[in-house]
Design a protein around this motif. Structure first.
Motif, PDB file in Angstrom:
ATOM      1  N   MET A   1       0.974  -1.227  -0.067  1.00  0.00           N
ATOM      2  CA  MET A   1      -0.095   0.079   0.057  1.00  0.00           C
ATOM      3  C   MET A   1       0.868   1.321  -0.028  1.00  0.00           C
ATOM      4  SD  MET A   1      -3.172   0.870  -0.450  1.00  0.00           S
ATOM      5  CE  MET A   1      -4.236   2.276   0.159  1.00  0.00           C
ATOM      6  N   GLU A   2       1.845   1.192   1.006  1.00  0.00           N
ATOM      7  CA  GLU A   2       2.873   2.248   0.821  1.00  0.00           C
ATOM      8  C   GLU A   2       3.607   2.531  -0.471  1.00  0.00           C
ATOM      9  OE1 GLU A   2       4.399   5.614   2.271  1.00  0.00           O
ATOM     10  OE2 GLU A   2       2.994   4.162   3.437  1.00  0.00           O
ATOM     11  N   GLU A   3       3.799   1.591  -1.094  1.00  0.00           N
ATOM     12  CA  GLU A   3       4.403   1.633  -2.612  1.00  0.00           C
ATOM     13  C   GLU A   3       3.412   2.227  -3.561  1.00  0.00           C
ATOM     14  OE1 GLU A   3       5.722  -1.080  -6.439  1.00  0.00           O
ATOM     15  OE2 GLU A   3       6.935  -1.405  -4.327  1.00  0.00           O
ATOM     16  N   LEU A   4       1.935   2.057  -3.506  1.00  0.00           N
ATOM     17  CA  LEU A   4       1.120   2.589  -4.295  1.00  0.00           C
ATOM     18  C   LEU A   4       1.121   3.888  -4.060  1.00  0.00           C
ATOM     19  CD1 LEU A   4      -1.182   2.155  -6.445  1.00  0.00           C
ATOM     20  CD2 LEU A   4      -2.616   1.925  -4.583  1.00  0.00           C
ATOM     21  N   LYS A   5       0.973   4.488  -2.727  1.00  0.00           N
ATOM     22  CA  LYS A   5       1.040   5.867  -2.196  1.00  0.00           C
ATOM     23  C   LYS A   5       2.130   6.666  -3.081  1.00  0.00           C
ATOM     24  CE  LYS A   5      -1.350   5.782   2.090  1.00  0.00           C
ATOM     25  NZ  LYS A   5      -1.405   6.223   3.614  1.00  0.00           N
ATOM     26  N   SER A   6       3.349   6.031  -2.820  1.00  0.00           N
ATOM     27  CA  SER A   6       4.596   6.596  -3.373  1.00  0.00           C
ATOM     28  C   SER A   6       4.364   6.800  -4.916  1.00  0.00           C
ATOM     29  CB  SER A   6       5.987   5.906  -3.235  1.00  0.00           C
ATOM     30  OG  SER A   6       5.965   5.870  -1.638  1.00  0.00           O
ATOM     31  N   LEU A   7       4.022   5.748  -5.782  1.00  0.00           N
ATOM     32  CA  LEU A   7       3.710   5.455  -7.131  1.00  0.00           C
ATOM     33  C   LEU A   7       2.814   6.915  -7.506  1.00  0.00           C
ATOM     34  CD1 LEU A   7       4.929   3.973  -9.350  1.00  0.00           C
ATOM     35  CD2 LEU A   7       2.755   2.204  -8.982  1.00  0.00           C
ATOM     36  N   CYS A   8       1.751   6.864  -6.966  1.00  0.00           N
ATOM     37  CA  CYS A   8       0.783   8.021  -7.262  1.00  0.00           C
ATOM     38  C   CYS A   8       1.111   9.322  -6.991  1.00  0.00           C
ATOM     39  CB  CYS A   8      -0.662   7.567  -6.279  1.00  0.00           C
ATOM     40  SG  CYS A   8      -1.663   6.286  -6.443  1.00  0.00           S
ATOM     41  N   GLY A  18      -6.036  11.441  -9.297  1.00  0.00           N
ATOM     42  CA  GLY A  18      -6.874  11.258  -7.906  1.00  0.00           C
ATOM     43  C   GLY A  18      -6.211  10.061  -6.947  1.00  0.00           C
ATOM     44  N   THR A  19      -7.013   9.330  -6.305  1.00  0.00           N
ATOM     45  CA  THR A  19      -6.338   8.393  -5.731  1.00  0.00           C
ATOM     46  C   THR A  19      -6.810   6.867  -6.087  1.00  0.00           C
ATOM     47  OG1 THR A  19      -6.672   9.806  -3.721  1.00  0.00           O
ATOM     48  CG2 THR A  19      -5.911   7.572  -3.152  1.00  0.00           C
ATOM     49  N   PRO A  20      -6.135   6.241  -6.933  1.00  0.00           N
ATOM     50  CA  PRO A  20      -6.709   4.993  -7.540  1.00  0.00           C
ATOM     51  C   PRO A  20      -6.738   3.816  -6.281  1.00  0.00           C
ATOM     52  CG  PRO A  20      -4.536   5.366  -8.269  1.00  0.00           C
ATOM     53  CD  PRO A  20      -4.801   6.687  -7.394  1.00  0.00           C
ATOM     54  N   SER A  22      -5.828   0.703  -6.791  1.00  0.00           N
ATOM     55  CA  SER A  22      -5.144  -0.505  -6.903  1.00  0.00           C
ATOM     56  C   SER A  22      -4.024   0.116  -8.081  1.00  0.00           C
ATOM     57  CB  SER A  22      -5.728  -1.652  -7.396  1.00  0.00           C
ATOM     58  OG  SER A  22      -6.150  -1.336  -8.861  1.00  0.00           O
ATOM     59  N   GLU A  23      -2.881  -0.709  -8.269  1.00  0.00           N
ATOM     60  CA  GLU A  23      -2.022  -0.517  -9.181  1.00  0.00           C
ATOM     61  C   GLU A  23      -2.920  -0.512 -10.660  1.00  0.00           C
ATOM     62  OE1 GLU A  23       2.055  -1.969 -10.953  1.00  0.00           O
ATOM     63  OE2 GLU A  23       2.173  -1.889  -8.532  1.00  0.00           O
ATOM     64  N   GLU A  24      -3.593  -1.783 -10.663  1.00  0.00           N
ATOM     65  CA  GLU A  24      -4.480  -1.780 -11.687  1.00  0.00           C
ATOM     66  C   GLU A  24      -5.349  -0.655 -12.352  1.00  0.00           C
ATOM     67  OE1 GLU A  24      -4.683  -3.490 -15.099  1.00  0.00           O
ATOM     68  OE2 GLU A  24      -3.271  -4.390 -13.808  1.00  0.00           O
ATOM     69  N   SER A  25      -5.895  -0.170 -11.320  1.00  0.00           N
ATOM     70  CA  SER A  25      -6.782   1.162 -11.686  1.00  0.00           C
ATOM     71  C   SER A  25      -5.760   2.279 -12.021  1.00  0.00           C
ATOM     72  CB  SER A  25      -7.792   1.338 -10.572  1.00  0.00           C
ATOM     73  OG  SER A  25      -6.987   1.806  -9.367  1.00  0.00           O
ATOM     74  N   LEU A  26      -4.688   2.470 -11.463  1.00  0.00           N
ATOM     75  CA  LEU A  26      -3.648   3.414 -11.838  1.00  0.00           C
ATOM     76  C   LEU A  26      -3.178   3.100 -13.233  1.00  0.00           C
ATOM     77  CD1 LEU A  26      -1.932   5.781 -11.227  1.00  0.00           C
ATOM     78  CD2 LEU A  26      -0.255   4.184 -10.298  1.00  0.00           C
ATOM     79  N   ARG A  27      -2.727   1.883 -13.618  1.00  0.00           N
ATOM     80  CA  ARG A  27      -2.298   1.455 -14.956  1.00  0.00           C
ATOM     81  C   ARG A  27      -3.322   1.734 -15.867  1.00  0.00           C
ATOM     82  NH1 ARG A  27       1.509  -1.868 -17.012  1.00  0.00           N
ATOM     83  NH2 ARG A  27       2.039  -2.408 -15.157  1.00  0.00           N
ATOM     84  N   SER A  28      -4.772   1.435 -15.690  1.00  0.00           N
ATOM     85  CA  SER A  28      -5.649   1.681 -16.653  1.00  0.00           C
ATOM     86  C   SER A  28      -5.848   3.272 -16.739  1.00  0.00           C
ATOM     87  CB  SER A  28      -7.126   1.277 -16.041  1.00  0.00           C
ATOM     88  OG  SER A  28      -8.268   1.728 -16.737  1.00  0.00           O
ATOM     89  N   GLY A  29      -5.816   4.207 -15.899  1.00  0.00           N
ATOM     90  CA  GLY A  29      -5.926   5.582 -16.095  1.00  0.00           C
ATOM     91  C   GLY A  29      -4.776   6.005 -16.892  1.00  0.00           C
TER      92      GLY A  29
END
Length: 95
Positions: A1-8, A18-20, A22-29
């Motif tokens: 979860m921390e990595e997703l925050k850093s990635l975002c 915004g705030t996805p 999951s990584e998959e929703s970030l990738r999709s965006g």
């Protein structure tokens, strides 16, 4: 979860995401964003990839090897991969 925050946080410097959840929703965006940029603002896309330090030669090879996959997906994957590498490097040297 921390990595997703850093990635975002990193991706947020180039895109309004915004705030996805999951990584998959970030990738999709990102796929949607890169698809738009390919069609409407190639110059901006190139600037984003340059600032993110995505290796141009590696990206060309990926695009050539992935002809059955939409270019936006390949580019988003390369962009995310590079951002993850940055996070790992920061972790390594911040200890």
């Amino acid at each position: 979860m921390e990595e997703l925050k850093s990635l975002c946080k990193i991706v947020g410097t180039d895109f309004e995401i915004g705030t996805p959840l999951s990584e998959e929703s970030l990738r999709s965006g990102l796929v949607s964003a890169f698809s738009y940029l390919i069609d409407h603002d190639l110059s901006k896309m190139m600037t984003i990839l340059y600032r993110a330090d995505v290796n141009e030669e590696k990206l060309k090879i990926l695009l050539a090897e992935s002809v059955e996959m939409p270019a936006a997906e390949v580019i988003a994957g390369a962009y995310l991969s590079r951002q993850k590498e940055k996070i790992e490097t920061w972790k390594k040297y911040s200890r």
